[in-house]
Design an enzyme around this catalytic site. Structure first.
Site: not given
Ligand code: BGC
Length: 900
Positions: A467, A744
């Site tokens: 990501e 997270e």
């Molecule tokens: C990210 C998040 C992001 C979110 C929104 C995730 O995969 O890690 O931090 O804001 O997606 O969809």
């Protein structure tokens, strides 16, 4: 106001220090724009005030430009016009100020060096090879003669992909991932390197290695390659000025040679494969025989999109030694670097020719112990090295970084040592906090690391899995806290330019910036254009306003005004004449811990309310920005729209908002709750928090707001109960679980020690058990803003931003015996430290920098006595430049429930 003294009258007791411009001090090759100067002053005279300033500069050949004296007390972003006018210009600027006692000396100089006037000045061709992603990295070389003694040499370079440049085998810089990630479709940057000391009289070799980087490496959770281009190429120009004033230029063209070397594979997510047997010995030095090398492929380069690089450089920020775990298992070396970092391992091994050394990375360990790699999803985060000779080797990857605390080394070579190299955009630390609570201090430290780890060229969500994108929701959530901890004004300003550039390209503010998602096809609707979504796109207003509040940066607001207006316009149009935004996909209070684990957008607080509430907030921020740097008509329009929205939202969604902690927090913080109902709603919120023993029940949008919503309405008991809770679903639970960064999810490691399954991820053949659980997401770290403001008690005020006016308002919680915070404000150091002696007296020392003033607002009970420097005063007492002793007898201490 005293009159400005004559310039010959001297104030020896006042000194201007720390002059800086709008760009990071370590950048050269800046845009040709007026410097905006910010300076700090110190004076032995407590009552000295700045009455005027004078800016002067000297050029390379000694020519001096002095601006007329300007009356006033401003010392932030002062435009120095008439000093910078052309490309390749070096000027040294300085400033002096007049106080009522006379003129100070000039400050030390600050350098301002411009780059090229435009990308078109790069007259060469962009050169590369015809490799594809995942193939060996191209290497390029060119020999040239430098005939005479060198006075100055500058190398201007950009690339499709990322580059590492060398002169006579010496790296031209200590930075990584140049030229960095910008909204490449429309905005590319060239980097300027000072290579004066690297060019030698006689034969030289300029060389380059190129990496896939963000251009064609794997990018985004859909694992797409070639997002910005299929080919890697370099556009560079070396300009040498000799002592006699004559010049030479070396440009990239078809006289260069291209080949490949030891880098067999280099991908940001997956890692690098380096085979030293493929290394071409001496290829970076003059005299190497490159007759077997190919002529480079010439590629077109959109030179008109090139601008001077203004982003912060990505550099090594710290090194960590390692500890070997699990010594019984001799088939591998398992390493703990004690801190979750972004970066890589510098590994030393003793091995034999042909040995393959493999190193894998992970943030946490599973029982075994083994690396937990499921959370990396498809990011392989693995480096491989093949040794080319017997003996000792120091191994370091290229063009990749990993998010990790642990690593596992395998292969026949003997492990000697390993160092964890932490990298980050080189943003200076500016906020420091400590208290008598060791856990809270560790939490603070964890937030510092999550911010450093996630600021690698752009602000990212997380540094480990497939990501590492500039998610706008995460950025707005952490904006205020990150500004308190780091000096990020130029970092944000650069990213906000990309936000606006991509906003224009895509037709709305993206969920990620640079908006890579809009370029990636989705199975459903033919494109991941997820623009203008609540709490994410609002980075367009929240981030510039946070920069204004933290740094007093009106320039950032001005820069973003068009983007802000377009965003408000975009949202208004989305309503299609209706009162509210339509129901459509929203991220909601993302990762609400009570949402279905595989559908984190289904928060308890309804998306429709969240969307409209953030809309109202954005329109209000837009109205504020208009009042500061815009026009009266827009200000009026936005002010009225915000008021109407707030009223309609409360009428329609008020009842349901009151049912959730996120709903109450958002409604209170965004001023949606009418004044007459504030007490009731805040009480409802506080009751819910207390009933839940401070358990966190909010997600990415509610969590940054909830403690403020409580404490601003007097509910310190609930706020502290939540802050200091140690049971699961709390900040300190993570600390107890030995976290070194912010997670997270609150239960990323469960109470039984198992790792959260992160059910959101789609499993693949490679990774059947892939999970979406990161141990390094900064969004929930937003709580630290509250800690500075309330535990230590230091905050800027929006009316007089940038800490020109400081609020000192500590609100000690029970059990704390001391706390202190220091912030390097644009005016200088602002600080508070307090100590509670047996709950009967609170002693504090506060420091107000020159040019600032502050209000004393201490925790008083009806029988408390507040003294500043021994004098009895009332709360609201204003102080100016200086250091003050503040005491409170019988101070109010917030009681709360310790839940562990
Ligand atoms: C990210 C998040 C992001 C979110 C929104 C995730 O995969 O890690 O931090 O804001 O997606 O969809």
């Amino acid at each position: 106001m005293p009159s400005i003294p004559v310039t010959s009258q001297r104030d020896e007791a006042t000194r201007v220090i720390g002059l800086q411009t709008q760009f990071s001090a370590d950048l050269i090759g800046l845009p040709i724009v007026d410097p905006q100067l910010t300076w700090q002053t110190i004076s032995e005279r407590p009552d000295a005030i700045q009455l005027a300033y004078e800016i002067s500069s000297v050029g390379e050949t000694g020519e001096v430009v002095t601006s007329p004296v300007v009356a006033g007390s401003d010392q932030i972003e002062i435009v120095a016009s008439g000093h910078i006018s052309k490309a390749r210009e070096i000027r040294y600027l300085r400033v002096r100020i007049a106080t009522q006692y006379g003129w100070s000396d000039f400050s030390p100089y600050t350098k301002f060096e411009t780059g090229l006037a435009s990308g078109k000045e790069l007259i060469g061709d962009s050169i590369g090879d015809s490799s594809s992603h995942s193939e060996p990295s191209p290497i390029l070389r060119k020999e040239f003669q430098a005939a005479k003694k060198i006075a100055k040499a500058r190398l201007y370079a950009t690339s499709e992909g990322i580059h590492a440049l060398y002169l006579n085998a010496v790296p031209v810089t200590d930075e990584y991932f140049t030229p960095g990630w910008t909204a490449y479709d429309d905005r590319r940057t060239f980097v300027t390197y000072d290579v004066t000391s690297l060019v030698q009289v006689g034969g030289n070799c300029l060389s380059a290695e190129l990496g896939d980087g963000w251009t064609r490496g794997k990018l985004g959770f859909m694992n797409m390659y070639d997002n910005y281009g299929k080919n890697l190429h370099l556009l560079a120009q070396l300009e040498i000025t000799y002592m006699d004033g004559s010049k030479d230029v070396v440009v990239t063209d078809n006289s260069w040679k291209v080949s490949s070397g030891e880098i067999q594979f280099a991908d940001i997510y997956d890692g690098t494969t380096i085979d030293y047997s493929k290394q071409q010995k001496g290829w970076q030095l003059a005299g190497f025989n490159d007759s077997s090398w190919a002529v480079p492929v010439l590629y077109p380069f959109a030179k008109e999109t090139l601008v001077a690089r203004t982003s912060t450089r990505v550099v090594k920020v710290e090194e960590f030694s390692s500890r070997i775990l699990d010594t019984k298992n001799t088939s591998r070396t398992l390493l703990d670097f004690s801190q979750n970092i972004s970066g890589w391992v510098r590994l030393t091994v003793d091995g034999k020719k042909g040995d393959v050394v493999t190193i894998r990375h992970a943030e946490v360990l599973e029982p075994g112990p083994n690396l937990h790699t499921a959370a990396l999803r498809t990011a392989k985060a693995t480096d491989h090295y093949t040794l080319d000779r017997d003996g000792r080797h120091v191994l370091e990857p290229k063009f990749t970084f990993h998010g990790f605390q642990f690593a596992e080394v395998t292969g026949p070579a003997k492990f000697v040592s390993a160092v964890g190299v932490a990298i980050s955009s080189a943003n200076q630390r500016r906020g420091f906090f400590t208290s008598s609570d060791a856990r809270l201090n560790r939490l603070h430290q964890n937030v510092v690391w999550s911010i450093a780890d996630n600021m690698v060229s752009v602000p990212t969500d997380c540094p480990q899995r497939d990501e590492r994108l500039g998610w706008t929701g995460d950025a707005q959530a952490i904006a205020m806290t990150s500004n308190t901890l780091f000096k990020l004004d130029s970092f944000w300003r650069n990213w906000l330019v990309d936000l606006w550039v991509d906003q224009k390209r895509v037709g709305g503010v993206g969920a990620v910036v640079p908006d890579i998602l809009s370029k990636q096809p989705s199975p459903g609707d033919g494109g991941w254009v997820i623009t203008d979504r609540a709490g994410w796109a609002d980075a367009a207003t929240i981030v510039p306003m946070a920069a204004y509040e933290s740094y007093g940066s009106a320039a950032t607001l001005k820069q973003q005004l068009e983007s802000i207006r377009a965003y408000v316009e975009g949202l208004s149009n989305r309503r299609k004449g209706e009162k509210f935004l339509p129901e459509e996909f929203q991220f909601g209070d993302w990762c609400d811990p009570d949402a279905p684990v595989d559908q984190p957008w289904l928060s308890k607080v309804k998306a429709q309310f969240v969307a409209n509430a953030f809309f109202a907030n954005t329109v209000q921020l837009a109205a504020d920005a208009e009042a500061l740097v815009g026009d009266a008509a827009h200000h009026k329009k936005f002010t009225e729209l915000a008021a109407t929205l707030r009223e309609d939202i409360w009428e329609h969604f008020g009842q349901e908002a009151k049912e959730t902690t996120a709903g109450c927090s958002i409604a209170l913080e965004f001023g949606i709750v009418p004044d007459s109902e504030k007490v009731e709603v805040a009480k409802l919120l506080s009751d819910m928090v207390i009933a839940d023993e401070g358990k966190i029940t909010t997600g990415f949008l509610g969590t940054p707001l909830i403690l403020h919503a409580l404490s601003k309405n007097g509910h310190f008991e609930a706020a502290y109960t939540m802050l200091m809770r140690r049971k699961v679903r709390s900040w300190l639970y993570q600390v107890d679980q030995k976290a070194t960064t912010i997670w997270e999810r609150w239960d990323a490691i469960r109470e039984d020690g198992s790792i959260h399954k992160g059910e959101m991820a789609t499993a693949s053949e490679d990774q059947p058990d892939a999970s979406m659980i990161s141990f390094n997401h900064y969004a929930y770290g937003a709580v630290i803003d509250w800690v500075y403001r309330n535990v230590a008690g230091i905050a800027p005020t929006t009316k007089s931003p940038g800490y020109r006016h400081i609020t000192f308002a500590p609100r000690p919680g029970q059990g704390f015996t001391y706390a202190s915070a220091e912030i390097s404000t644009p005016f200088g150091e602002a600080a508070i430290s307090w100590e509670l002696v047996g709950e009967s007296v609170l002693y504090a020392k506060v420091t107000v920098p020159f040019g600032s003033c502050a209000v004393i607002d201490f925790p008083l009970k009806s029988n408390s006595v507040l003294r500043v420097n021994g004098e009895i005063v009332l709360n609201g007492f204003e102080v100016g430049y200086g250091t003050y002793n503040v005491t409170v007898s019988a101070p109010e201490v917030a009681t709360f429930r310790a839940v562990s």
